[in-house]
Design a protein around this motif. Structure first.
Motif, mmCIF file in Angstrom:
data_model
loop_
_atom_site.group_PDB
_atom_site.id
_atom_site.type_symbol
_atom_site.label_atom_id
_atom_site.label_comp_id
_atom_site.label_asym_id
_atom_site.label_seq_id
_atom_site.Cartn_x
_atom_site.Cartn_y
_atom_site.Cartn_z
ATOM 1 N N ASP A 1 0.833 -1.206 0.000
ATOM 2 C CA ASP A 1 0.000 0.000 0.000
ATOM 3 C C ASP A 1 0.866 1.254 0.000
ATOM 4 O OD1 ASP A 1 -2.368 -1.534 0.175
ATOM 5 O OD2 ASP A 1 -2.076 -1.733 2.348
ATOM 6 N N PHE A 2 0.457 2.230 -0.786
ATOM 7 C CA PHE A 2 1.144 3.515 -0.815
ATOM 8 C C PHE A 2 0.885 4.278 0.481
ATOM 9 C CE2 PHE A 2 0.516 8.107 -1.701
ATOM 10 C CZ PHE A 2 1.845 8.457 -1.889
ATOM 11 N N LEU A 3 1.945 4.827 1.075
ATOM 12 C CA LEU A 3 1.805 5.627 2.282
ATOM 13 C C LEU A 3 1.998 7.126 2.004
ATOM 14 C CD1 LEU A 3 3.638 3.583 5.077
ATOM 15 C CD2 LEU A 3 1.183 3.788 4.651
ATOM 16 N N ASN B 1 5.534 -8.658 4.541
ATOM 17 C CA ASN B 1 6.540 -9.471 3.886
ATOM 18 C C ASN B 1 6.074 -10.925 3.886
ATOM 19 O OD1 ASN B 1 8.910 -11.133 3.419
ATOM 20 N ND2 ASN B 1 10.166 -9.332 3.885
ATOM 21 N N PRO B 2 5.881 -11.531 2.698
ATOM 22 C CA PRO B 2 5.329 -12.894 2.644
ATOM 23 C C PRO B 2 6.253 -13.960 3.208
ATOM 24 C CG PRO B 2 6.057 -12.203 0.466
ATOM 25 C CD PRO B 2 6.157 -11.003 1.351
ATOM 26 N N PHE B 3 7.516 -13.639 3.374
ATOM 27 C CA PHE B 3 8.472 -14.631 3.856
ATOM 28 C C PHE B 3 8.741 -14.506 5.345
ATOM 29 C CE2 PHE B 3 9.311 -14.122 -0.664
ATOM 30 C CZ PHE B 3 9.286 -15.444 -1.107
ATOM 31 N N THR B 4 8.546 -13.321 5.897
ATOM 32 C CA THR B 4 8.759 -13.136 7.336
ATOM 33 C C THR B 4 7.443 -12.953 8.089
ATOM 34 O OG1 THR B 4 8.967 -10.714 7.168
ATOM 35 C CG2 THR B 4 10.976 -12.033 6.845
ATOM 36 N N GLY B 5 6.371 -12.615 7.358
ATOM 37 C CA GLY B 5 5.080 -12.368 7.990
ATOM 38 C C GLY B 5 5.002 -11.037 8.718
ATOM 39 N N LYS B 6 6.031 -10.197 8.588
ATOM 40 C CA LYS B 6 6.061 -8.920 9.289
ATOM 41 C C LYS B 6 5.578 -7.785 8.395
ATOM 42 C CE LYS B 6 9.980 -10.177 12.276
ATOM 43 N NZ LYS B 6 11.368 -9.821 12.677
ATOM 44 N N LEU B 7 4.906 -6.805 9.026
ATOM 45 C CA LEU B 7 4.489 -5.604 8.311
ATOM 46 C C LEU B 7 5.704 -4.678 8.210
ATOM 47 C CD1 LEU B 7 1.977 -4.223 7.061
ATOM 48 C CD2 LEU B 7 1.682 -3.045 9.257
ATOM 49 N N GLU B 8 6.081 -4.356 7.003
ATOM 50 C CA GLU B 8 7.301 -3.585 6.798
ATOM 51 C C GLU B 8 7.055 -2.413 5.846
ATOM 52 O OE1 GLU B 8 10.297 -6.231 5.390
ATOM 53 O OE2 GLU B 8 10.296 -7.477 7.201
ATOM 54 N N GLN B 9 7.910 -1.406 5.952
ATOM 55 C CA GLN B 9 7.871 -0.288 5.020
ATOM 56 C C GLN B 9 8.951 -0.473 3.957
ATOM 57 O OE1 GLN B 9 8.018 3.593 6.803
ATOM 58 N NE2 GLN B 9 5.991 3.413 7.742
ATOM 59 N N ARG C 1 3.879 -2.676 -6.060
ATOM 60 C CA ARG C 1 4.366 -4.017 -5.738
ATOM 61 C C ARG C 1 5.843 -3.964 -5.367
ATOM 62 N NH1 ARG C 1 5.751 -7.740 -11.007
ATOM 63 N NH2 ARG C 1 7.219 -6.286 -12.011
ATOM 64 N N VAL C 2 6.218 -4.934 -4.559
ATOM 65 C CA VAL C 2 7.611 -5.112 -4.165
ATOM 66 C C VAL C 2 8.096 -6.422 -4.755
ATOM 67 C CG1 VAL C 2 9.128 -5.644 -2.207
ATOM 68 C CG2 VAL C 2 7.534 -3.730 -2.060
ATOM 69 N N ARG D 1 16.686 -8.676 0.655
ATOM 70 C CA ARG D 1 16.995 -8.095 -0.653
ATOM 71 C C ARG D 1 15.698 -7.895 -1.421
ATOM 72 N NH1 ARG D 1 21.249 -11.295 -4.155
ATOM 73 N NH2 ARG D 1 22.628 -10.440 -2.548
ATOM 74 N N HIS D 2 15.304 -6.651 -1.563
ATOM 75 C CA HIS D 2 14.029 -6.368 -2.226
ATOM 76 C C HIS D 2 14.061 -4.986 -2.839
ATOM 77 C CE1 HIS D 2 13.288 -3.897 1.292
ATOM 78 N NE2 HIS D 2 13.452 -4.958 2.077
ATOM 79 N N MET D 3 13.049 -4.665 -3.646
ATOM 80 C CA MET D 3 12.946 -3.344 -4.240
ATOM 81 C C MET D 3 11.480 -3.005 -4.466
ATOM 82 S SD MET D 3 13.920 -3.991 -8.276
ATOM 83 C CE MET D 3 12.913 -2.639 -8.888
ATOM 84 N N LEU D 4 11.147 -1.740 -4.255
ATOM 85 C CA LEU D 4 9.829 -1.223 -4.593
ATOM 86 C C LEU D 4 9.846 -0.900 -6.080
ATOM 87 C CD1 LEU D 4 7.013 -0.290 -3.647
ATOM 88 C CD2 LEU D 4 8.033 1.940 -3.164
ATOM 89 N N ASP D 5 8.993 -1.575 -6.846
ATOM 90 C CA ASP D 5 8.998 -1.453 -8.300
ATOM 91 C C ASP D 5 8.421 -0.100 -8.728
ATOM 92 O OD1 ASP D 5 9.061 -1.846 -10.988
ATOM 93 O OD2 ASP D 5 7.404 -3.275 -11.051
#
Length: 235
Positions: free
Chosen positions: A159-161, A185-193, A213-214, A223-227
């Motif tokens: 979601d855009f903040l 985060n689908p792999f950690t289950g944590k809400l992240e920015q 999407r990330v 290791r990730h990026m906001l597209d």
């Protein structure tokens, strides 16, 4: 255009050029010293030099030296090194080196007289190449990671903040923008920015109703990026 990579590349190339100049100066000065003749001279004057910049006037002094060569001919030269306070006093005796075929090509025989240009170019070149190279190659690595994530990363919606200004970097007094998004985060289950890369035009007007999407490395969730590839067609 990746501004940081461009700046890093410019600094890196400039640093390598300075190091090359330092190496050339070292070889040239070594040859000069090997063929030069020794003499003793006297500081007969201090040449005042004034340079101007944005901070005002800056004054330095260079020693004017008189000496007699091995043919009993008197010569004068201005020391290449200029400083404030002066490195030498009027009337002071100094050791010097001069070229036999051109006695006015002379230097005061101390560290700075011998190696000032080598040290200055070498020091500045090392700093420029280290800082520029670190910036340039880190951006190349980041580009590689982004290409890998586009091809192999797992995508999930966020979601855009907000759009914020990145005050940690600037160009010509301007600060870039970053898109801030939030999602689980689908792999950690944590809400992240998640933050986008630097954007040099305010993207706020394009964010209403935008689906973001990330892309994430499933083997390394950190290791990730906001597209933000979609912005290229709008800005």
């Amino acid at each position: 255009m990746n501004i940081l990579k461009l700046i890093g590349g410019i600094f890196f190339v400039a640093g390598l050029a300075m190091l090359a100049g330092s190496s050339f100066s070292y070889v040239s000065q070594k040859d000069f010293i090997a063929s030069a003749k020794h003499a003793e001279g006297e500081v007969i004057d201090l040449l005042r030099k004034v340079s101007r910049d944005d901070d005002g006037d800056s004054t330095t002094y260079s020693a004017v030296v008189r000496f007699t060569d091995d043919k009993a001919i008197s010569h004068e030269f201005v020391n290449r090194v200029s400083s404030n306070p002066p490195g030498y006093a009027k009337g002071e005796n100094v050791d010097l080196l001069y070229a036999p075929d051109n006695p006015t090509n002379a230097i005061i025989d101390d560290f700075w007289g011998r190696w000032a240009m080598v040290a200055i170019l070498g020091g500045m070149g090392s700093i420029f190449s280290l800082v520029g190279g670190t910036l340039f190659f880190s951006q190349i690595r980041n580009d590689w990671i982004r290409r890998w994530l586009r091809a192999n990363g797992t995508a999930f919606a966020v979601d855009f903040l907000e759009v914020e200004r990145d005050l940690s970097q600037s160009m010509n007094g301007r600060h870039p923008y970053r898109i801030v998004a939030q999602g689980k985060n689908p792999f950690t289950g944590k809400l992240e920015q998640y933050l986008s890369g630097a954007i040099w035009v305010d993207p706020t007007e394009y964010m209403a109703g935008r689906n973001l999407r990330v892309l994430i490395d499933p083997n390394k969730p950190s290791r990730h990026m906001l597209d933000t590839d979609w912005l290229a067609d709008l800005l």
